[in-house]
Design a protein around this motif. Structure first.
Motif, mmCIF file in Angstrom:
data_model
loop_
_atom_site.group_PDB
_atom_site.id
_atom_site.type_symbol
_atom_site.label_atom_id
_atom_site.label_comp_id
_atom_site.label_asym_id
_atom_site.label_seq_id
_atom_site.Cartn_x
_atom_site.Cartn_y
_atom_site.Cartn_z
ATOM 1 N N UNK A 136 14.628 -18.388 23.667
ATOM 2 C CA UNK A 136 15.170 -17.263 23.697
ATOM 3 C C UNK A 136 15.901 -15.889 24.508
ATOM 4 N N UNK A 137 14.628 -16.565 25.648
ATOM 5 C CA UNK A 137 15.296 -15.558 26.607
ATOM 6 C C UNK A 137 16.076 -15.459 27.971
ATOM 7 N N UNK A 138 16.722 -17.450 27.829
ATOM 8 C CA UNK A 138 18.080 -17.695 28.347
ATOM 9 C C UNK A 138 19.127 -17.192 27.899
ATOM 10 N N UNK A 139 19.021 -17.143 26.243
ATOM 11 C CA UNK A 139 19.805 -16.806 25.179
ATOM 12 C C UNK A 139 20.587 -14.168 25.714
ATOM 13 N N UNK A 140 19.054 -14.455 25.722
ATOM 14 C CA UNK A 140 19.038 -12.617 26.345
ATOM 15 C C UNK A 140 19.620 -12.390 27.658
ATOM 16 N N UNK A 141 19.200 -13.474 28.482
ATOM 17 C CA UNK A 141 19.862 -13.849 29.822
ATOM 18 C C UNK A 141 21.309 -13.542 30.369
ATOM 19 N N UNK A 142 21.415 -14.750 28.931
ATOM 20 C CA UNK A 142 23.112 -15.056 28.752
ATOM 21 C C UNK A 142 23.855 -13.595 28.417
ATOM 22 N N UNK A 143 23.523 -12.732 27.138
ATOM 23 C CA UNK A 143 24.248 -11.508 26.156
ATOM 24 C C UNK A 143 23.858 -10.679 26.759
ATOM 25 N N UNK A 204 9.552 -7.377 23.235
ATOM 26 C CA UNK A 204 8.333 -6.697 22.087
ATOM 27 C C UNK A 204 8.027 -7.998 20.982
ATOM 28 N N UNK A 205 7.700 -7.573 20.314
ATOM 29 C CA UNK A 205 6.950 -8.366 18.921
ATOM 30 C C UNK A 205 7.873 -9.022 18.249
ATOM 31 N N UNK A 206 8.852 -7.829 18.643
ATOM 32 C CA UNK A 206 10.427 -8.756 17.440
ATOM 33 C C UNK A 206 11.545 -9.449 18.218
ATOM 34 N N UNK A 207 11.002 -9.517 19.817
ATOM 35 C CA UNK A 207 11.761 -10.599 20.029
ATOM 36 C C UNK A 207 12.065 -9.973 21.608
ATOM 37 N N UNK A 208 13.501 -10.712 22.466
ATOM 38 C CA UNK A 208 13.898 -10.031 23.262
ATOM 39 C C UNK A 208 14.960 -8.887 23.318
ATOM 40 N N UNK A 209 15.036 -7.878 23.963
ATOM 41 C CA UNK A 209 15.878 -6.418 24.063
ATOM 42 C C UNK A 209 16.922 -6.041 24.342
ATOM 43 N N UNK A 210 17.949 -5.944 24.444
ATOM 44 C CA UNK A 210 19.262 -5.248 25.767
ATOM 45 C C UNK A 210 19.233 -3.673 25.017
ATOM 46 N N UNK A 211 18.919 -2.820 25.495
ATOM 47 C CA UNK A 211 18.637 -1.617 25.122
ATOM 48 C C UNK A 211 19.451 -0.702 26.344
ATOM 49 N N UNK A 212 20.412 0.057 25.544
ATOM 50 C CA UNK A 212 20.684 1.486 25.443
ATOM 51 C C UNK A 212 20.415 2.879 25.270
ATOM 52 N N UNK A 213 20.200 3.601 26.428
ATOM 53 C CA UNK A 213 20.348 4.907 26.193
ATOM 54 C C UNK A 213 21.453 5.562 25.954
ATOM 55 N N UNK A 214 21.902 5.906 24.517
ATOM 56 C CA UNK A 214 23.230 6.988 24.199
ATOM 57 C C UNK A 214 22.922 7.996 24.732
ATOM 58 N N UNK A 215 21.755 8.553 24.279
ATOM 59 C CA UNK A 215 21.507 9.781 24.418
ATOM 60 C C UNK A 215 20.620 10.177 24.615
ATOM 61 N N UNK A 216 20.434 11.213 25.553
ATOM 62 C CA UNK A 216 18.112 11.309 25.556
ATOM 63 C C UNK A 216 18.382 12.994 25.840
#
Length: 266
Positions: A136-143, A204-216
């Motif tokens: 699944x990491x390979x798919x996450x890398x593609x995304x 994480x325990x749910x899988x691979x995430x690509x995360x964007x911080x929209x505002x902090x």
């Protein structure tokens, strides 16, 4: 871990079974290929626990297991150690002057919780399954590659590829604060600036995430009267921990210990 490669732990003539140290070693980090470091950390921890239990029994300490979480109670050994330390370690409530001095050192340390506006793409997997996780990491890398190539299409990519219900809103999770998500996800949020996207998929325990911080938004600095109880509690806990360490050092100085040296392990 081959326990036969490591020395016996003997505390004041009491030999601790290898299995006890081996079980404790699972709780200690060590570099790959260096199990001896985890063993040494575990041996030190078990030696301290054994010393405290020996002292508690010598003093005939009695303590009923306390409830430490809903439906979860201390073991009898944990209760004995707590009872011993409650008897031996006493700390005074910090004075108003001491608490105010601690706050004055750097008032900016005491803030309201931060708020994060976050979007993500989840490529789900079970991290306990190493083969699935790698696939699944390979798919996450593609995304991630697609996101990196065109960040403005993050929402469309989430709608197309995410395994989270947030895909219907372009991956938006809304406002999050500390404790609102799993620790491994929150750890990443604390290091992301507004507008940033993680440069690697995050597991994480749910899988691979690509995360964007929209505002902090950093939490506002809190006034002294608001944080005074928290500071006083932290100071009292620190003083108690120092007293407990001194008590253990006193016991260790009089003890005969083989297989552990009670020194910090690097």
């Amino acid at each position: 871990m081959n326990a036969a490669l490591f020395p016996d732990l003997v505390v004041n003539g009491e030999t601790v079974p290898h299995a006890v140290v081996a079980a404790e070693a699972q709780n200690h980090d060590a570099p790959t290929g260096k199990p001896g470091i985890a063993w040494r950390k575990a041996a030190n921890a078990v030696a301290v626990r054994t010393l405290l239990l020996q002292e508690a029994r010598t003093r005939q300490i009695t303590a009923e297991p306390a409830e430490v979480a809903p439906g979860r109670f201390e073991t009898e050994e944990e209760a004995l150690i707590r009872g011993l330390l409650e008897t031996e370690v006493e700390v005074a409530t910090p004075s108003e002057e001491a608490v105010q001095a601690e706050w004055s050192r750097d008032p900016s340390r005491f803030r309201a919780p931060p708020l994060w506006e976050v979007s993500h793409v989840l490529i789900a997997c079970d991290p306990r399954d190493k083969e699935e996780t790698e696939a699944v990491k390979a798919r996450a890398d593609q995304v991630l590659g697609a996101v990196t190539a065109n960040p403005r299409k993050f929402g469309h990519i989430a709608e197309e590829h995410s395994d989270c219900g947030s895909k219907s809103s372009g991956g938006a999770l809304g406002q999050l604060g500390p404790g609102d998500t799993v620790p491994e996800f929150e750890k990443v949020l604390r290091g992301l600036e507004s507008g940033a996207i993680t440069n690697e998929p995050v597991l994480t325990r749910h899988g691979w995430h690509i995360i964007r911080m929209d505002a902090a938004e950093e939490g506002a600095e809190l006034p002294y009267h608001t944080v005074k109880p928290r500071i006083a509690e932290a100071m009292e806990k620190a003083a108690w921990a120092k007293g407990a360490r001194a008590f253990v050092a006193e016991l260790a100085a009089k003890a005969e210990i083989k297989g552990a040296d009670l020194k910090p392990v690097q």
